[in-house]
Scaffold this motif. Structure first.
Motif, short mmCIF file in Angstrom:
data_model
loop_
_atom_site.label_atom_id
_atom_site.label_comp_id
_atom_site.label_asym_id
_atom_site.label_seq_id
_atom_site.Cartn_x
_atom_site.Cartn_y
_atom_site.Cartn_z
N ALA A 34 0.83 -1.21 0.00
CA ALA A 34 0.00 0.00 0.00
C ALA A 34 0.87 1.26 0.00
N GLU A 35 1.94 1.24 0.79
CA GLU A 35 2.86 2.38 0.80
C GLU A 35 3.49 2.58 -0.57
N ALA B 281 2.19 1.61 -3.44
CA ALA B 281 1.14 2.06 -4.35
C ALA B 281 0.85 3.54 -4.19
N ASP B 282 0.95 4.05 -2.97
CA ASP B 282 0.78 5.50 -2.77
C ASP B 282 1.83 6.28 -3.54
N VAL C 14 2.79 -3.07 -9.30
CA VAL C 14 3.00 -1.73 -8.73
C VAL C 14 4.39 -1.21 -9.10
N THR D 72 -4.71 3.77 -8.90
CA THR D 72 -3.63 3.26 -8.05
C THR D 72 -3.83 3.72 -6.60
N ALA D 73 -4.35 4.94 -6.40
CA ALA D 73 -4.63 5.39 -5.04
C ALA D 73 -5.72 4.53 -4.38
N THR E 207 -6.29 1.47 -5.18
CA THR E 207 -5.63 0.19 -4.93
C THR E 207 -4.91 0.20 -3.59
N ALA E 208 -4.21 1.31 -3.31
CA ALA E 208 -3.53 1.43 -2.01
C ALA E 208 -4.53 1.37 -0.86
N GLN E 209 -5.67 2.04 -1.01
CA GLN E 209 -6.69 2.00 0.04
C GLN E 209 -7.21 0.57 0.24
N ARG F 200 -4.70 -1.45 2.19
CA ARG F 200 -4.73 -1.11 3.62
C ARG F 200 -5.94 -1.74 4.30
N SER G 109 -2.62 -4.20 -11.17
CA SER G 109 -2.41 -4.02 -9.73
C SER G 109 -3.74 -3.91 -8.99
#
Length: 733
Positions: free
Chosen positions: A186-187, A189-190, A255, A272-273, A275-277, A280, A344
């Motif tokens: 997640a980090e 992906a951010d 990613v 992508t944001a 995806t990060a959420q 998490r 991703s």
């Protein structure tokens, strides 16, 4: 006098860990409490014997892991199986041939039960002993109630000791590893979302985040996880956790690809944001007390992004908010960037759904078309008994590691029982116990263990003979000496190796049997003879049945996996382009992946010469995994027959698929022919060069409807990634 660094290191390694000492205390307390209560308090020697050996079987020979409550619960769950094995052994002890046949059946059934997961693997040796002990003379069915009473008391005392004596906290489980890996991704992906949005990042932030993500993903490999922590059971939860790990390991490279291709692309940045959420949310939902994640937002963003980029007619491939990218005027990078963002996100959606299955949360109905079923989460819709039956049935094949090991164990134990009965060996169960504990999956491993075990047994027998000659018939001395000697034996064995373990255990059993009946120094002689006979049978079993262990089988199984993956790749592209129909190739590749993973896990547990390892076996297994895990989201996202809008595009994709499938088969043939690791085969390099040239070349022309065939780019990127995986196989592992 100063210690040398080497000597200090040896002493540090030999120092027993606190957990080993605590476990030795618990087993000693439970075994001695049951033994003394029945032997001296109630004058029931049979119950005393079974109480002591039941505690030793589940406390020393078995591997029961987890928190104190989990260990106690596991021990109590084994009570019905313990009763059944003691009853069966008592009845079949009437004849040596009946006992041997029973040993073959019990040996196979208990060993084959390891396909049910690590708990069964850990319990196998302990359960075997509960049959071995009563299947030897004297044939005394009238003592069965006393035997059952002793076994029950021994296991209850051991469970109580687990809860009351130094209860240990729960060890880190696989869910924690998955959660840390999801957070690291997640980090990363951010940072990828920031790059696609045109936001600058701190120098070195991407490198450090990528290193953390790779390290966390590497922790998910079963070769890095203790056996008892692996989610390898047949139930839906363990399957979901394994699926979650595979999806995370698939998502990581996607990613990283976004970061390599990053251009200002608001649509990819948003996806992508999200995806990060989702990652998490999955990390928070993996612990049993965490909130259950949902894929609603990610599903909508995926659908919107895919629809928006596919509906744009021009070769620009940007969404309406994008401006011309001066670093990519021909629009060559953005199709691959959009594909990486989609891949991703699909991987993250698989992660979240796997977490939901692991938390027993509801899933939507299986969206897989009927002609492509079963889908990736087929196990979430089946009852647990059916899943267990399928696991046991799937492993009833000579290709299965569990099946072959069960055959070897059953044959060796049956032969040991016939030998002990035919030669009328005193305390013949020691023969079977030695066979059980010293036999390994390869003859080389058995030989390596055999020498220190025999040396330790001989030294222990010499010490035993000296004690028996010096003390004579004074049971009180043996009764006082048993607890400290047992504590030292169960502590030193795991810390110092098989020589110390066998030697001290020889002294322990002598102290036990001298309290049950008068014994002379010949008891030590019988111990040496029986252990030598059992070790010889174990060595012969290793020589006659698959003496090279898992190395040769891993080579054949991995080659089979690559061939099945080639069929799956060809069939997947045919379905997506509308030029073929599902024929079960993906399902066969999925099953082949499971069998190969099991074989690789056994191989990593064996001793072998690193110089003879051959190719990068882990990369070969990953190539098969990525073929399956990459095909699943493509089939879920792309309607059949829509990957290419015209025949020319379909023919081109099929041509690339044929090249990739040929590369998989070429690598499989190289494995079978034992070609050494080295540079990638020219066929693999040529196929990858052709795909990369097409991806980096001019954008594909719009179809008759004016839309750009971006799904064709998705498929081509997946195929190029598979060729990258194949190239890594040639690098030494």
């Amino acid at each position: 006098m100063r210690r040398s660094p080497e000597r200090a290191e040896r002493l540090r390694r030999a120092r027993p860990a606190p957990a080993v000492v605590h476990r030795a205390v618990r087993v000693t307390a439970a075994a001695c409490a049951g033994f003394y209560t029945f032997r001296y308090g109630l004058d029931r020697p049979a119950s005393a014997t079974y109480a002591l050996f039941a505690a030793v079987a589940l406390g020393v020979l078995a591997r029961v892991e987890g928190s104190a409550r989990t260990r106690a619960r596991t021990i109590l769950w084994t009570l019905p199986a313990a009763w059944a094995l003691v009853c069966l052994g008592t009845v079949l002890a009437v004849h040596s041939w009946a006992a041997a046949l029973g040993m073959v059946g019990v040996g196979f059934a208990v060993s084959y039960g390891s396909v049910g997961g690590p708990r069964m693997v850990g319990l196998a040796n302990g359960l075997q002993l509960l049959y071995i002990l009563p299947c030897f003379p004297p044939y005394s069915p009238d003592t069965l109630p006393q035997r059952l009473l002793g076994v029950t008391a021994g296991l209850l005392l051991l469970a109580a000791a687990e809860l009351l004596l130094w209860p240990e906290p729960a060890p880190p489980d696989y869910r924690g590893r998955l959660s840390r890996a999801a957070l690291a991704l997640a980090e990363l992906a951010d940072l990828a979302a920031d790059a696609c949005a045109g936001r600058a990042t701190a120098p070195g932030a991407v490198t450090s985040a990528a290193d953390r993500a790779r390290a966390r993903l590497d922790e998910l490999r079963f070769s890095r996880v203790p056996v008892m922590e692996r989610p390898a059971g047949a139930g839906a939860v363990d399957r979901a956790l394994t699926h979650c790990a595979a999806a995370l390991r698939y998502t990581g490279p996607q990613v990283l690809r976004i970061l390599r291709l990053a251009r200002p692309y608001p649509g990819a940045a948003r996806l992508t944001a999200v995806t990060a959420q989702a990652l998490r949310a999955a990390a928070a939902g993996l612990p049993r007390a965490g909130p259950v994640p949902d894929t609603g937002v990610l599903d909508r963003e995926l659908a919107d992004f895919d629809t928006a980029r596919a509906a744009l007619p021009g070769p620009d491939r940007t969404d309406p908010t994008d401006r011309t990218d001066p670093t990519d005027p021909a629009g060559r990078v953005r199709p691959a960037l959009g594909t990486a963002a989609l891949d991703s996100a699909e991987g993250a959606r698989f992660v979240v759904r796997a977490v939901r299955v692991g938390r027993h949360a509801a899933l939507p109905p299986d969206e897989t078309p009927a002609d492509q079923r079963p889908g990736p989460f087929w196990y979430a819709y089946d009852p647990a008994p059916l899943l267990w039956w399928r696991r046991f049935r799937a492993n009833l094949t000579p290709r299965s590691v569990a099946f072959r090991n069960a055959l070897r164990t059953a044959g060796a134990l049956g032969a040991a029982r016939l030998l002990a009965g035919g030669l009328d060996l005193s305390h013949g169960f020691w023969v079977l116990l030695a066979t059980l504990t010293l036999m390994r999956t390869s003859a080389a491993d058995t030989r390596t263990t055999l020498r220190p075990a025999l040396v330790g047994t001989a030294l222990g027998a010499a010490a035993t003979a000296a004690v028996l000659l010096a003390v004579g018939e004074h049971p009180l001395v043996y009764a006082l000496a048993l607890p400290p000697v047992m504590l030292i034996a169960f502590t030193a064995g795991p810390a110092l190796g098989p020589a110390w373990g066998q030697g001290l255990f020889t002294l322990v059993v002598a102290l036990v049997f001298t309290q049950l009946a008068p014994a002379s120094w010949r008891l030590a002689e019988a111990r040496v003879v029986n252990v030598a006979a059992g070790a010889a049978i174990g060595l012969l079993a290793g020589l006659c049945a698959w003496p090279r262990g898992g190395a040769q089988d891993l080579r054949r199984r991995t080659a089979g996996l690559l061939e099945d993956s080639a069929d799956a790749v060809r069939e997947t592209v045919a379905v997506l382009t509308g030029t073929g129909h599902p024929g079960g190739a993906l399902r066969r590749a999925r099953n082949s992946t499971l069998l190969t993973e099991a074989m690789y896990a056994q191989y990593r547990c064996e001793r072998h010469d690193p110089a003879g390892d051959g190719p990068n076996w882990q990369a070969a297994v990953l190539a098969g995994q990525h073929a399956v895990r990459g095909a699943e989201p493509l089939l879920a996202r792309i309607p059949p027959g829509t990957a290419a809008p015209h025949r020319g595009g379909a023919r081109a994709l099929l041509g690339h698929a044929d090249q990739v499938a040929a590369a998989f088969r070429r690598q499989a043939a190289a494995l079978r022919a034992r070609e050494p690791a080295g540079a990638a085969h020219p066929a693999v390099a040529r196929a990858r060069a052709a795909l990369v040239a097409e991806l980096d070349g001019p954008p594909p022309a719009p179809g008759t409807d004016g839309r750009v065939p971006l799904h064709a780019v998705d498929v081509a990127v997946w195929l190029a990634g598979l060729l990258d995986d194949l190239q890594q196989i040639h690098e030494p592992g």
